[in-house]
Design a protein around this motif. Structure first.
Motif, mmCIF file in Angstrom:
data_model
loop_
_atom_site.group_PDB
_atom_site.id
_atom_site.type_symbol
_atom_site.label_atom_id
_atom_site.label_comp_id
_atom_site.label_asym_id
_atom_site.label_seq_id
_atom_site.Cartn_x
_atom_site.Cartn_y
_atom_site.Cartn_z
ATOM 1 N N ALA A 105 0.831 -1.208 0.000
ATOM 2 C CA ALA A 105 0.000 0.000 0.000
ATOM 3 C C ALA A 105 0.865 1.257 0.000
ATOM 4 O O ALA A 105 0.573 2.230 -0.721
ATOM 5 C CB ALA A 105 -0.920 -0.011 1.212
ATOM 6 N N MET A 106 1.914 1.273 0.797
ATOM 7 C CA MET A 106 2.801 2.434 0.823
ATOM 8 C C MET A 106 3.471 2.649 -0.533
ATOM 9 O O MET A 106 3.594 3.790 -1.020
ATOM 10 C CB MET A 106 3.858 2.263 1.912
ATOM 11 N N GLY A 108 5.702 21.506 -1.254
ATOM 12 C CA GLY A 108 5.037 20.589 -2.164
ATOM 13 C C GLY A 108 5.443 19.147 -2.000
ATOM 14 O O GLY A 108 4.893 18.259 -2.661
ATOM 15 N N GLY A 109 6.435 18.892 -1.115
ATOM 16 C CA GLY A 109 6.851 17.522 -0.853
ATOM 17 C C GLY A 109 5.772 16.736 -0.132
ATOM 18 O O GLY A 109 4.823 17.304 0.412
ATOM 19 N N ARG A 110 5.937 15.431 -0.109
ATOM 20 C CA ARG A 110 4.898 14.567 0.441
ATOM 21 C C ARG A 110 5.368 13.831 1.692
ATOM 22 O O ARG A 110 6.519 13.397 1.773
ATOM 23 C CB ARG A 110 4.461 13.525 -0.589
ATOM 24 N N LEU A 111 4.460 13.681 2.638
ATOM 25 C CA LEU A 111 4.652 12.811 3.799
ATOM 26 C C LEU A 111 3.650 11.678 3.680
ATOM 27 O O LEU A 111 2.438 11.911 3.666
ATOM 28 C CB LEU A 111 4.429 13.579 5.102
ATOM 29 N N LEU A 112 4.156 10.459 3.551
ATOM 30 C CA LEU A 112 3.312 9.269 3.450
ATOM 31 C C LEU A 112 3.317 8.575 4.805
ATOM 32 O O LEU A 112 4.383 8.216 5.319
ATOM 33 C CB LEU A 112 3.824 8.311 2.373
ATOM 34 N N VAL A 113 2.140 8.383 5.374
ATOM 35 C CA VAL A 113 1.997 7.892 6.744
ATOM 36 C C VAL A 113 1.116 6.647 6.773
ATOM 37 O O VAL A 113 0.078 6.599 6.103
ATOM 38 C CB VAL A 113 1.364 8.975 7.640
ATOM 39 N N SER A 114 1.531 5.659 7.549
ATOM 40 C CA SER A 114 0.629 4.564 7.921
ATOM 41 C C SER A 114 0.651 4.431 9.436
ATOM 42 O O SER A 114 1.713 4.546 10.059
ATOM 43 C CB SER A 114 1.026 3.242 7.257
ATOM 44 N N VAL A 115 -0.522 4.220 10.023
ATOM 45 C CA VAL A 115 -0.666 4.088 11.469
ATOM 46 C C VAL A 115 -1.725 3.039 11.767
ATOM 47 O O VAL A 115 -2.504 2.655 10.895
ATOM 48 C CB VAL A 115 -1.076 5.422 12.140
ATOM 49 N N GLU A 153 -7.820 3.311 2.880
ATOM 50 C CA GLU A 153 -8.022 2.019 3.541
ATOM 51 C C GLU A 153 -7.886 0.954 2.456
ATOM 52 O O GLU A 153 -8.873 0.434 1.951
ATOM 53 C CB GLU A 153 -9.394 1.967 4.203
ATOM 54 N N PRO A 154 -6.653 0.630 2.077
ATOM 55 C CA PRO A 154 -6.403 -0.132 0.852
ATOM 56 C C PRO A 154 -6.713 -1.620 0.998
ATOM 57 O O PRO A 154 -6.829 -2.147 2.109
ATOM 58 C CB PRO A 154 -4.909 0.079 0.632
ATOM 59 N N PRO A 155 -6.824 -2.307 -0.131
ATOM 60 C CA PRO A 155 -6.967 -3.763 -0.089
ATOM 61 C C PRO A 155 -5.643 -4.439 0.193
ATOM 62 O O PRO A 155 -4.577 -3.845 0.010
ATOM 63 C CB PRO A 155 -7.448 -4.095 -1.510
ATOM 64 N N PHE A 156 -5.707 -5.676 0.654
ATOM 65 C CA PHE A 156 -4.484 -6.469 0.767
ATOM 66 C C PHE A 156 -4.088 -6.971 -0.623
ATOM 67 O O PHE A 156 -4.880 -6.925 -1.571
ATOM 68 C CB PHE A 156 -4.654 -7.619 1.763
ATOM 69 N N ARG A 209 -10.577 -6.164 1.882
ATOM 70 C CA ARG A 209 -10.150 -5.198 2.888
ATOM 71 C C ARG A 209 -10.475 -5.701 4.292
ATOM 72 O O ARG A 209 -11.420 -6.459 4.474
ATOM 73 C CB ARG A 209 -10.821 -3.837 2.665
ATOM 74 N N PHE A 210 -9.680 -5.266 5.269
ATOM 75 C CA PHE A 210 -9.968 -5.511 6.671
ATOM 76 C C PHE A 210 -9.487 -4.313 7.469
ATOM 77 O O PHE A 210 -8.660 -3.525 7.003
ATOM 78 C CB PHE A 210 -9.321 -6.802 7.179
#
Length: 256
Positions: free
Chosen positions: A47-48, A149-156, A220-223, A244-245
């Motif tokens: 997903a990331m 304009g840069g991006r921060l990609l976060v997963s929590v 909320e991505p799929p596996f 998805r879960f």
């Protein structure tokens, strides 16, 4: 999805003197688990990478890089990657994976970062912010080292998932509070107490915008498709038509 056992906070403080979040102690076991687990290898990491898109030539800070699997994948796609982690043990595992020339540094996300302003095009913060009680100083530092304009990609950890497991454990629901949770992990024969900070969705989004980020994606991505065949027991209760879960929540933020 299955969850590690939760230890009451008062028990941890009085009866468990070992360090909290001791990744050095379980570095080898955690690295092995991360390589092939459903939630890491076939859900969070794909997903990331999907959210990151084309990263060729982009300078990326992998904040909380651990043993380096995301670092490696981004580098393979042409990114120029720097990795930081608070655990020297995890960085040793990363060094073995990535080679002696990989840019890896010990750094604590709760402290000022050892980089100049606007040093990176992107920052990835993969499953790391939920270890912090106060996101404000960390997000300010991540914003500082990003170009405009840069991006921060976060997963929590997904806030609804955390609340659901709290309810299933028979605890009083405290979704709207920022609250600590201590779980017990056993990996590679080592048992470690892990402390996380759960917070509601609105607290996350308010922290992002207060630090100068614009929220461009909430996902909320799929596996991964192959996960169904590889993990039939873990996914047994999910209908075949669903992919998805409740597990993690993902954001793409743009530095304003």
């Amino acid at each position: 999805m299955a969850r590690m056992s939760t230890v009451p906070e008062d028990h941890v403080e009085t009866a468990q003197p070992s360090p909290i979040n001791d990744y050095d102690r379980m570095a080898e076991g955690y690295t092995a688990e991360n390589e092939t687990s459903l939630v890491n290898a076939y859900y969070e990491r794909p997903a990331m990478l999907e959210l990151a898109g084309n990263v060729a030539g982009r300078r990326i800070l992998d904040a909380g890089c651990g043993s380096g699997p995301l670092f490696a994948a981004l580098r393979d796609r042409g990114a120029i990657v720097t990795g930081i982690d608070a655990s020297a043990g995890m960085l040793e595992q990363a060094r073995q994976r990535l080679g002696a020339d990989a840019d890896l540094q010990v750094a604590d996300l709760a402290s000022p970062l050892p980089f100049p302003d606007e040093a990176f095009d992107d920052v990835t913060a993969s499953l790391v912010l939920h270890y912090l009680e106060d996101w404000g100083p960390t997000l300010a530092e991540l914003r500082r080292v990003l170009k405009p304009g840069g991006r921060l990609l976060v997963s929590v950890d997904h806030p609804f998932s955390a609340a659901l497991f709290q309810h299933m454990a028979g605890e009083k629901l405290k979704y709207f509070e920022i609250r600590s949770r201590t779980d017990e992990w056993t990996m590679g024969g080592q048992t470690v107490q892990m402390r996380f900070w759960d917070r509601p969705l609105h607290a996350m989004t308010e922290a992002f915008t207060a630090a100068g980020f614009r929220i461009s994606v909430i996902s909320e991505p799929p596996f991964a498709p192959e996960a169904r065949e590889l993990f039939p027991e873990e996914l047994r209760e999910i209908e075949p038509t669903r992919t998805r879960f409740l597990c993690f929540l993902f954001f793409v933020l743009e530095a304003s």
